[in-house]
Write an enzyme that holds these catalytic residues in place. Structure first.
Site, PDB file in Angstrom:
ATOM      1  N   ASP A 104     -77.534 -27.096 -36.164  1.00 59.71           N
ATOM      2  CA  ASP A 104     -77.882 -26.757 -37.539  1.00 59.71           C
ATOM      3  C   ASP A 104     -77.014 -25.636 -38.067  1.00 59.71           C
ATOM      4  OD1 ASP A 104     -79.200 -24.568 -36.344  1.00 59.71           O
ATOM      5  OD2 ASP A 104     -80.978 -25.843 -36.064  1.00 59.71           O
ATOM      6  N   LYS A 128     -80.832 -27.423 -42.351  1.00 61.55           N
ATOM      7  CA  LYS A 128     -81.900 -26.439 -42.311  1.00 61.55           C
ATOM      8  C   LYS A 128     -81.532 -25.120 -42.925  1.00 61.55           C
ATOM      9  CE  LYS A 128     -85.678 -27.148 -39.309  1.00 61.55           C
ATOM     10  NZ  LYS A 128     -86.381 -26.708 -38.128  1.00 61.55           N
ATOM     11  N   MET A 156     -86.503 -15.046 -41.583  1.00 63.06           N
ATOM     12  CA  MET A 156     -86.767 -15.945 -42.708  1.00 63.06           C
ATOM     13  C   MET A 156     -87.571 -15.259 -43.804  1.00 63.06           C
ATOM     14  SD  MET A 156     -87.946 -19.174 -40.360  1.00 63.06           S
ATOM     15  CE  MET A 156     -89.111 -18.223 -39.413  1.00 63.06           C
TER      16      MET A 156
HETATM   17  N1  SAH Z   1     -84.029 -18.981 -33.322  1.00 69.72           N
HETATM   18  C1  SAH Z   1     -83.396 -18.051 -34.224  1.00 69.72           C
HETATM   19  C2  SAH Z   1     -84.204 -17.819 -35.463  1.00 69.72           C
HETATM   20  C3  SAH Z   1     -84.381 -19.042 -36.308  1.00 69.72           C
HETATM   21  S1  SAH Z   1     -85.271 -18.746 -37.768  1.00 69.72           S
HETATM   22  C4  SAH Z   1     -83.086 -16.753 -33.482  1.00 69.72           C
HETATM   23  O1  SAH Z   1     -83.583 -16.538 -32.391  1.00 69.72           O
HETATM   24  O2  SAH Z   1     -82.309 -15.960 -34.017  1.00 69.72           O
HETATM   25  C5  SAH Z   1     -83.955 -18.531 -38.911  1.00 69.72           C
HETATM   26  C6  SAH Z   1     -83.877 -17.095 -39.349  1.00 69.72           C
HETATM   27  O3  SAH Z   1     -83.205 -16.330 -38.373  1.00 69.72           O
HETATM   28  C7  SAH Z   1     -83.091 -16.846 -40.597  1.00 69.72           C
HETATM   29  O4  SAH Z   1     -83.855 -17.112 -41.749  1.00 69.72           O
HETATM   30  C8  SAH Z   1     -82.787 -15.388 -40.476  1.00 69.72           C
HETATM   31  O5  SAH Z   1     -83.917 -14.604 -40.790  1.00 69.72           O
HETATM   32  C9  SAH Z   1     -82.554 -15.256 -38.998  1.00 69.72           C
HETATM   33  N2  SAH Z   1     -81.140 -15.313 -38.632  1.00 69.72           N
HETATM   34  C10 SAH Z   1     -80.578 -16.104 -37.722  1.00 69.72           C
HETATM   35  N3  SAH Z   1     -79.256 -15.836 -37.592  1.00 69.72           N
HETATM   36  C11 SAH Z   1     -79.003 -14.837 -38.450  1.00 69.72           C
HETATM   37  C12 SAH Z   1     -77.849 -14.078 -38.784  1.00 69.72           C
HETATM   38  N4  SAH Z   1     -76.676 -14.311 -38.207  1.00 69.72           N
HETATM   39  N5  SAH Z   1     -77.949 -13.099 -39.694  1.00 69.72           N
HETATM   40  C13 SAH Z   1     -79.115 -12.838 -40.288  1.00 69.72           C
HETATM   41  N6  SAH Z   1     -80.220 -13.519 -40.023  1.00 69.72           N
HETATM   42  C14 SAH Z   1     -80.189 -14.489 -39.115  1.00 69.72           C
END
Ligand code: SAH
Length: 517
Positions: A39, A61, A176
């Site tokens: 994704d 997504k 998020m």
């Molecule tokens: N499984 C992921 C989270 C998925 S939910 C993890 O462990 O990081 C998706 C959310 O993750 C986004 O809406 C944002 O809040 C955050 N996110 C993921 N990568 C990011 C990044 N590089 N910079 C800022 N926020 C990020």
């Protein structure tokens, strides 16, 4: 029980963004996959590890645009594995931290498909770290909560216990949470968190386009509106946010966020690319030259036979060394044939390359151009037999001057530099869109071929604001001849020298801007 004719699913955490923040095991899973389901938070560079015939399936997504429903993704994974395939499900961050990896695994169990989980570095911790915010700190914080910011505010009963977390946990990290920020802030304040509590939003964290917005619970909503700050971002609430003032390290590096084009050959680009990336730049490799063997090796083979009769052997580039050594090996010889003459290298890289083959260099000039070789040559060249191993197209200064001084000079071509037919559409588009900050040229041939690929009628005009950086005065002169105005010319004509010059200029600009402020 899982069916043994089935393949397997790997639920893999791709890390938060920076493609190097990915585990070795994740890379292994990408390499061996028949199918990769990914994704938007998984960095595209990671897909480079995949097999050439891999099936890539994008399931999207962004929070408001679900490209594929979660149930469909779950079934897709199971179905592909049932065809006997190795399926790598690549997810941003960690698969089990708000990644719905749990749901995917549940369906796999139900369907009898075996799976493994490869944890990843979660954005909840890594993104604050890249903004200079440790999520815990002995003096400021001893509890940490990771919370979804995506909960529907119209839900009658929240599953988030705002009354408990608002004051019960020191550091709160919301994922998020950008769209829902007003609701999050109001719940926290309503439930007793002070309005002067610091808060930070970090967008596209760990990437070269990371952006951070800092405020307090009292003013952050307004700041987000004013700046138009968008998702995806991690939101951090708590005293630890203050540490950014002193611990900021990533987004204040000298070339942070600058888009820099590297025009060297594919094989040679990596050293420059690495140094620029370490300084925060986003590098676009656009190789315009390619090193190929000479059309005819026989003159080289002949001089090699008579190597002992030369007093000096001069190399003018690392390429020259590599190509000659390769030829020696191919013709059942080795480096020992160079035992006769003394050896000169035009610069430190050339010397280093010779040393790699166990050859010590007798002379390197202080400045790495042909003129300096002549001025500083360690002995009178009169009557000396000098062999010059170099590229097909090269400046004639060195052989001409040496001949004038009475040397008996032989030139052999050990490689040719030719145009690399790179696709220029993307670069042209980026230039038109004003996205490119700096273009680097490391030789005259990179200039000529860049213009051949990008320019019109043999000249190039670049949009205002693009900085042209040249490795030395000869390259700069060629740039001018082709209609490019060099803004930076390195003092030391090496890759390191070029990088230093870029950093110096950037810090001058930053200081000037600070003075205006
Ligand atoms: N499984 C992921 C989270 C998925 S939910 C993890 O462990 O990081 C998706 C959310 O993750 C986004 O809406 C944002 O809040 C955050 N996110 C993921 N990568 C990011 C990044 N590089 N910079 C800022 N926020 C990020």
């Amino acid at each position: 029980m899982s069916n043994s004719s089935y393949g397997k699913v790997y639920l893999v955490g791709a890390g938060p963004g920076d493609p190097k923040l990915c585990t070795l095991k994740a890379v292994e899973c990408i390499q061996k996959a028949d199918v990769i389901v990914y994704d938007r938070l998984a960095h595209p560079a990671l897909l480079k590890h995949a097999q050439p015939d891999v099936e890539l399936i994008y399931v999207g997504k962004a929070s408001s645009d679900h490209a594929m429903r979660q149930e469909d993704i779950n079934h897709l994974l199971a179905d592909k594995a049932k065809e006997g395939k190795i399926v790598t499900r690549l997810k941003g961050g960690d698969p089990f931290v708000f990644g719905r990896g749990g749901e995917e695994a549940e369906l796999l169990v139900e369907e009898g498909v075996s799976f493994e989980v490869v944890p990843g570095i979660t954005s909840a911790i890594a993104v604050p770290a890249y903004a200079g915010i440790p999520v815990t700190h002995r003096k400021l914080c001893s509890t940490l909560g990771i919370i979804t910011g995506h909960e529907d505010p119209n839900k009658t009963e929240s599953s988030i216990k705002w009354d408990k977390i608002a004051t019960g946990i020191d550091t709160l990290v919301f994922l998020m949470g950008v769209e829902n920020l007003p609701n999050i802030v109001s719940e926290l304040v309503k439930n007793g968190r002070a309005t002067d509590t610091p808060i930070a939003l970090v967008r596209w964290g760990t990437r070269t386009n990371q952006e951070t917005l800092v405020g307090t619970l009292g003013d952050i909503v307004e700041k987000v509106q004013q700046t138009g700050f968008k998702s995806p971002a991690v939101t951090i609430v708590g005293e630890v946010v203050r540490l950014r003032d002193t611990l900021r390290w990533f987004d204040n590096r000298p070339l942070f966020g600058k888009k820099v084009v590297v025009t060297r050959s594919r094989e040679q680009a990596s050293e420059l690319t690495q140094e620029l990336e370490n300084l925060g730049a986003e590098v676009i490799e656009f190789p315009v030259i390619k090193i190929v063997p000479p059309a005819d090796w026989s003159p080289v083979d002949t001089v090699v036979e008579g190597m002992a009769s030369f007093d000096w052997l001069i190399f003018t580039s690392a390429n020259g060394v590599n190509c000659l050594v390769k030829r020696l090996l191919k013709t059942n010889r080795d480096i020992r044939v160079l035992a006769g003459p003394k050896i000169a290298a035009i610069g430190p890289k050339t010397a280093e390359t010779l040393e790699k083959f166990g050859v010590r260099v007798d002379f390197i000039p202080d400045k790495f151009v042909a003129e300096a070789v002549i001025d500083q040559f360690p002995e009178d060249v009169k009557g000396k037999r000098i062999l010059l191993a170099r590229a097909g197209v090269a400046r004639e200064v060195l052989p001409e001057k040496l001949t004038e001084l009475g040397a008996d000079v032989t030139v052999v071509i050990v490689y040719e530099t030719v145009l690399e037919d790179s696709d220029s559409a993307d670069i042209k588009q980026m230039l038109d869109d004003g996205e490119i900050d700096i273009i680097t040229f490391t030789s005259s041939s990179t200039v000529k071929n860049f213009v051949a690929l990008i320019g019109e009628n043999g000249k190039s005009s670049l949009p205002e604001g693009v900085t042209i950086a040249c490795i030395g005065p000869i390259t700069a002169q060629t740039a001018e001849e082709y209609g490019l105005k060099p803004d930076i010319i390195a003092d030391e004509y090496t890759i390191e020298g070029l990088v230093h010059a870029l950093v110096d200029r950037q810090s001058n600009i930053t200081q000037a801007l600070d003075r205006i402020k």
